[in-house]
Write an enzyme that holds these catalytic residues in place. Structure first.
Site, PDB file in Angstrom:
ATOM      1  N   TYR A  48       0.830  -1.203   0.000  1.00  0.00           N
ATOM      2  CA  TYR A  48       0.000   0.000   0.000  1.00  0.00           C
ATOM      3  C   TYR A  48       0.867   1.257   0.000  1.00  0.00           C
ATOM      4  O   TYR A  48       0.580   2.220  -0.702  1.00  0.00           O
ATOM      5  CB  TYR A  48      -0.921   0.005   1.226  1.00  0.00           C
ATOM      6  CG  TYR A  48      -1.971   1.092   1.163  1.00  0.00           C
ATOM      7  CD1 TYR A  48      -3.228   0.827   0.621  1.00  0.00           C
ATOM      8  CD2 TYR A  48      -1.710   2.379   1.622  1.00  0.00           C
ATOM      9  CE1 TYR A  48      -4.189   1.816   0.556  1.00  0.00           C
ATOM     10  CE2 TYR A  48      -2.663   3.368   1.551  1.00  0.00           C
ATOM     11  CZ  TYR A  48      -3.907   3.090   1.010  1.00  0.00           C
ATOM     12  OH  TYR A  48      -4.862   4.061   0.941  1.00  0.00           O
TER      13      TYR A  48
ATOM     14  N   PHE B 245      -7.210  19.131 -25.415  1.00  0.00           N
ATOM     15  CA  PHE B 245      -7.844  17.831 -25.656  1.00  0.00           C
ATOM     16  C   PHE B 245      -9.206  17.851 -24.947  1.00  0.00           C
ATOM     17  O   PHE B 245      -9.390  18.618 -23.997  1.00  0.00           O
ATOM     18  CB  PHE B 245      -6.938  16.724 -25.101  1.00  0.00           C
ATOM     19  CG  PHE B 245      -7.501  15.352 -25.303  1.00  0.00           C
ATOM     20  CD1 PHE B 245      -7.615  14.825 -26.578  1.00  0.00           C
ATOM     21  CD2 PHE B 245      -7.921  14.589 -24.225  1.00  0.00           C
ATOM     22  CE1 PHE B 245      -8.150  13.559 -26.770  1.00  0.00           C
ATOM     23  CE2 PHE B 245      -8.451  13.324 -24.419  1.00  0.00           C
ATOM     24  CZ  PHE B 245      -8.569  12.799 -25.677  1.00  0.00           C
ATOM     25  N   ASP B 246     -10.185  17.020 -25.383  1.00  0.00           N
ATOM     26  CA  ASP B 246     -11.552  17.159 -24.834  1.00  0.00           C
ATOM     27  C   ASP B 246     -11.626  17.017 -23.310  1.00  0.00           C
ATOM     28  O   ASP B 246     -12.350  17.746 -22.659  1.00  0.00           O
ATOM     29  CB  ASP B 246     -12.616  16.237 -25.458  1.00  0.00           C
ATOM     30  CG  ASP B 246     -12.093  15.205 -26.413  1.00  0.00           C
ATOM     31  OD1 ASP B 246     -10.891  15.211 -26.675  1.00  0.00           O
ATOM     32  OD2 ASP B 246     -12.883  14.382 -26.884  1.00  0.00           O
TER      33      ASP B 246
ATOM     34  N   ASP C  79       0.886  19.325 -21.508  1.00  0.00           N
ATOM     35  CA  ASP C  79       0.045  18.132 -21.578  1.00  0.00           C
ATOM     36  C   ASP C  79       0.852  17.146 -22.418  1.00  0.00           C
ATOM     37  O   ASP C  79       0.933  17.255 -23.637  1.00  0.00           O
ATOM     38  CB  ASP C  79      -1.309  18.472 -22.218  1.00  0.00           C
ATOM     39  CG  ASP C  79      -2.212  17.244 -22.317  1.00  0.00           C
ATOM     40  OD1 ASP C  79      -1.742  16.130 -22.026  1.00  0.00           O
ATOM     41  OD2 ASP C  79      -3.385  17.409 -22.700  1.00  0.00           O
TER      42      ASP C  79
ATOM     43  N   ALA D  88       1.100  13.768 -23.168  1.00  0.00           N
ATOM     44  CA  ALA D  88       0.756  12.387 -23.559  1.00  0.00           C
ATOM     45  C   ALA D  88       1.718  11.821 -24.608  1.00  0.00           C
ATOM     46  O   ALA D  88       2.104  10.665 -24.544  1.00  0.00           O
ATOM     47  CB  ALA D  88      -0.675  12.335 -24.079  1.00  0.00           C
TER      48      ALA D  88
ATOM     49  N   LYS E 142      -0.532   6.465 -23.821  1.00  0.00           N
ATOM     50  CA  LYS E 142      -0.042   6.739 -25.175  1.00  0.00           C
ATOM     51  C   LYS E 142       1.437   6.345 -25.249  1.00  0.00           C
ATOM     52  O   LYS E 142       1.750   5.181 -25.374  1.00  0.00           O
ATOM     53  CB  LYS E 142      -0.254   8.208 -25.551  1.00  0.00           C
ATOM     54  CG  LYS E 142      -1.546   8.894 -25.052  1.00  0.00           C
ATOM     55  CD  LYS E 142      -2.806   8.253 -25.445  1.00  0.00           C
ATOM     56  CE  LYS E 142      -4.138   8.905 -25.072  1.00  0.00           C
ATOM     57  NZ  LYS E 142      -4.297  10.157 -24.475  1.00  0.00           N
TER      58      LYS E 142
ATOM     59  N   HIS F  61     -22.175  10.661 -29.881  1.00  0.00           N
ATOM     60  CA  HIS F  61     -21.556   9.732 -30.832  1.00  0.00           C
ATOM     61  C   HIS F  61     -21.302   8.356 -30.240  1.00  0.00           C
ATOM     62  O   HIS F  61     -21.212   7.377 -30.960  1.00  0.00           O
ATOM     63  CB  HIS F  61     -20.272  10.317 -31.430  1.00  0.00           C
ATOM     64  CG  HIS F  61     -19.225  10.655 -30.425  1.00  0.00           C
ATOM     65  ND1 HIS F  61     -19.350  11.710 -29.565  1.00  0.00           N
ATOM     66  CD2 HIS F  61     -18.038  10.065 -30.133  1.00  0.00           C
ATOM     67  CE1 HIS F  61     -18.280  11.769 -28.779  1.00  0.00           C
ATOM     68  NE2 HIS F  61     -17.465  10.774 -29.107  1.00  0.00           N
TER      69      HIS F  61
HETATM   70  C1  LIG Z   1      -5.561  10.921 -23.978  1.00  0.00           C
HETATM   71  C2  LIG Z   1      -5.260  12.310 -23.670  1.00  0.00           C
HETATM   72  C3  LIG Z   1      -5.656  12.894 -22.453  1.00  0.00           C
HETATM   73  C4  LIG Z   1      -6.528  12.167 -21.445  1.00  0.00           C
HETATM   74  O1  LIG Z   1      -5.917  11.010 -20.974  1.00  0.00           O
HETATM   75  P1  LIG Z   1      -6.735   9.707 -20.538  1.00  0.00           P
HETATM   76  O2  LIG Z   1      -5.638   8.767 -20.126  1.00  0.00           O
HETATM   77  O3  LIG Z   1      -7.518   9.222 -21.713  1.00  0.00           O
HETATM   78  O4  LIG Z   1      -7.602  10.083 -19.394  1.00  0.00           O
HETATM   79  C5  LIG Z   1      -5.289  14.207 -22.199  1.00  0.00           C
HETATM   80  N1  LIG Z   1      -4.592  14.920 -23.117  1.00  0.00           N
HETATM   81  C6  LIG Z   1      -4.194  14.390 -24.278  1.00  0.00           C
HETATM   82  C7  LIG Z   1      -3.418  15.222 -25.252  1.00  0.00           C
HETATM   83  C8  LIG Z   1      -4.517  13.076 -24.606  1.00  0.00           C
HETATM   84  O5  LIG Z   1      -4.142  12.571 -25.789  1.00  0.00           O
END
Ligand SMILES: *Cc1c(COP(=O)(O)O)cnc(C)c1O
Length: 459
Positions: free
Chosen positions: A73, A125-126, A216, A218, A259, A450
């Site tokens: 833990y 990103f969304d 950000d 990813a 990613k 969608h």
């Molecule tokens: C995928 C992604 C996110 C969100 O990450 P999740 O692991 O899907 O929650 C944030 N910003 C970017 C640029 C992404 O490609």
């Protein structure tokens, strides 16, 4: 020029058998799925290009890590391992584990945006946009105008428009802006890279105005590979050195590890400021779990620690980005339009140009996705008017800037022959493009339709 395929820098030890349905069976399956690819069972899909997120194939070393992972833990061995690797790669002293990218946003953004009105990004990103809005602020996109022209070549279509950024800061007031975000690569613009020059310039603007600068991150490694190819200063640098330049001087970062860290689940937050880190840790304990596991099991943490480094291998990235460029090259040869130059994790086919007879309100990109499934069992997704939805005030269908069918390529999963199946399917579809019909929605929820809407072909 004939498209080049850079061979896989690995061999295959474990395989996942796939079922190959007949065309007749696929036509039945997609009708039963109400012409919505999200309702298809994955067992009925031959090549799954729905997303590159969490769909990666792990290496032998990562699977060995799954066995080694320490499930304690508090203070597990894998926690120290991931800390050490992340500190080394990203050059930030404070690292917090979380279970995925949006969890990092949920923990960090409300801290940065407390009492603030705006976040400005090259593009949000969304999920990032959603967490900015949930924090009570507004999200402003400020990408270079070159990103909007799918046919025009530009090295760094993901860049921030720095002149417009300065203008926004002047108009809105620096005190009202909680954070400036650089998304690398720029996912929403089609996985388009951002140059180090642009990151430095943006960071300097943020610093001048006393605004926090966040990455950000990813696709930290795919972005670095593009920088090495296209930015003169970095052509003789290692990928690790370029990643260090990406993060240099940034105040903090959020990262979806699903990613470029080549795992199936995980995320990170990093920062330089001890006081900020204390706030991050407190929120993490409430939302994600104790700070040394952050919502992850030990086995997944160990796989992440290994993947963070594996993802920075130049041989791997050459093959990885090469897959995108090979597929795009085959489409280009056949005159199939796409967002060009191709980005780092997906090919965005321009359905507006391929199916010009289908108007936006009959969803050309969705129609192309359905054809791809019928043709060869390929699952892609609509990034266009179908995804955009209706105007919340008038209830009328909105028209998107682009009608893209996105072919996202999972990491280390598909071979050159799979990519050829995809290209050949699109070439066959192009030949009968004028006979393809649009779709109408027969049932839809009010938001994010969608995923669950039901459709019917227009007869
Ligand atoms: C995928 C992604 C996110 C969100 O990450 P999740 O692991 O899907 O929650 C944030 N910003 C970017 C640029 C992404 O490609």
């Amino acid at each position: 020029m004939k498209p080049i395929y850079f061979p896989e820098p690995f061999r295959i030890k474990s395989v996942e058998p796939l079922k190959m349905l007949t065309r007749q069976e696929r036509e039945k399956k997609i009708a039963e799925a109400n012409y919505n690819v999200f309702y298809l069972a994955s067992r009925d899909v031959y090549i799954d290009l729905l997303t590159d997120s969490g769909t990666n194939a792990m290496s032998t070393n990562q699977w060995a890590g799954v066995m080694v992972g320490d499930e304690s833990y508090a203070g597990a061995e894998c926690y120290y391992h991931v800390q050490e690797n992340a500190q080394k790669i990203f050059g930030m002293p404070y690292i917090q584990l979380v279970h995925q990218g949006r969890a990092a946003e949920k923990v960090l953004l409300p801290i940065l945006l407390q009492g603030k009105k705006y976040a400005i990004a090259n593009m949000h990103f969304d999920t990032t946009r959603a967490h900015v809005e949930l924090s009570g602020a507004r999200a402003i996109d400020c990408v270079v105008p070159e990103a909007l022209d799918t046919t025009k070549y530009y090295d760094f279509k993901g860049n921030m428009d720095c002149d417009r950024l300065e203008q926004y800061i002047k108009e809105l007031g620096a005190d009202n802006i909680g954070v400036i975000i650089m998304t690398i690569t720029n996912n929403s613009a089609g996985g388009q890279p951002v140059s180090i020059e642009n990151i430095r310039k943006t960071r300097a603007i943020a610093k001048k105005h006393g605004i926090k600068f966040m990455i950000d991150a990813a696709r930290y490694a795919e972005n670095a590979y593009f920088v090495k190819q296209r930015e003169k200063e970095f052509q003789n640098k290692t990928i690790q050195e370029i990643i260090a330049a990406e993060f240099e001087g940034a105040d903090c970062f959020t990262m979806s590890a699903k990613k470029d860290a080549i795992v199936n689940m995980g995320g990170l937050i990093g920062c330089r400021d001890k006081a900020l880190f204390e706030l991050i840790k407190q929120r993490c304990i409430s939302f994600e779990g104790f700070i040394t596991y952050g919502g992850m099991s030990g086995r997944d943490i160990e796989a992440l620690a290994v993947g963070l480094e594996e993802g920075t291998s130049e041989d791997y990235l050459k093959y990885r980005i090469g897959q995108m460029q090979y597929l795009a090259g085959r489409l280009e040869e056949a005159g199939i339009p796409f967002q060009s130059p191709v980005g780092g994790h997906a090919v965005f086919v321009d359905a507006k140009k391929l199916l010009p007879h289908i108007p936006y309100y009959e969803f050309p990109a969705q129609a192309l996705c359905i054809e791809l499934y019928k043709e060869a069992g390929i699952r892609a997704c609509d990034i266009g008017s179908y995804m955009l939805g209706n105007d919340p005030d008038t209830g009328k269908q909105l028209e998107a800037d682009f009608e893209f069918s996105r072919l996202a390529i999972p990491r280390r999963v598909y071979t050159q022959s799979h990519l050829d199946v995809i290209a050949d399917a699109l070439i066959n579809i192009k030949e009968r493009a004028s006979t393809i019909k649009g779709y109408k929605i027969v049932e839809e929820p009010p938001i994010l339709r969608h995923f669950t809407a039901k459709l019917k072909p227009i007869s």
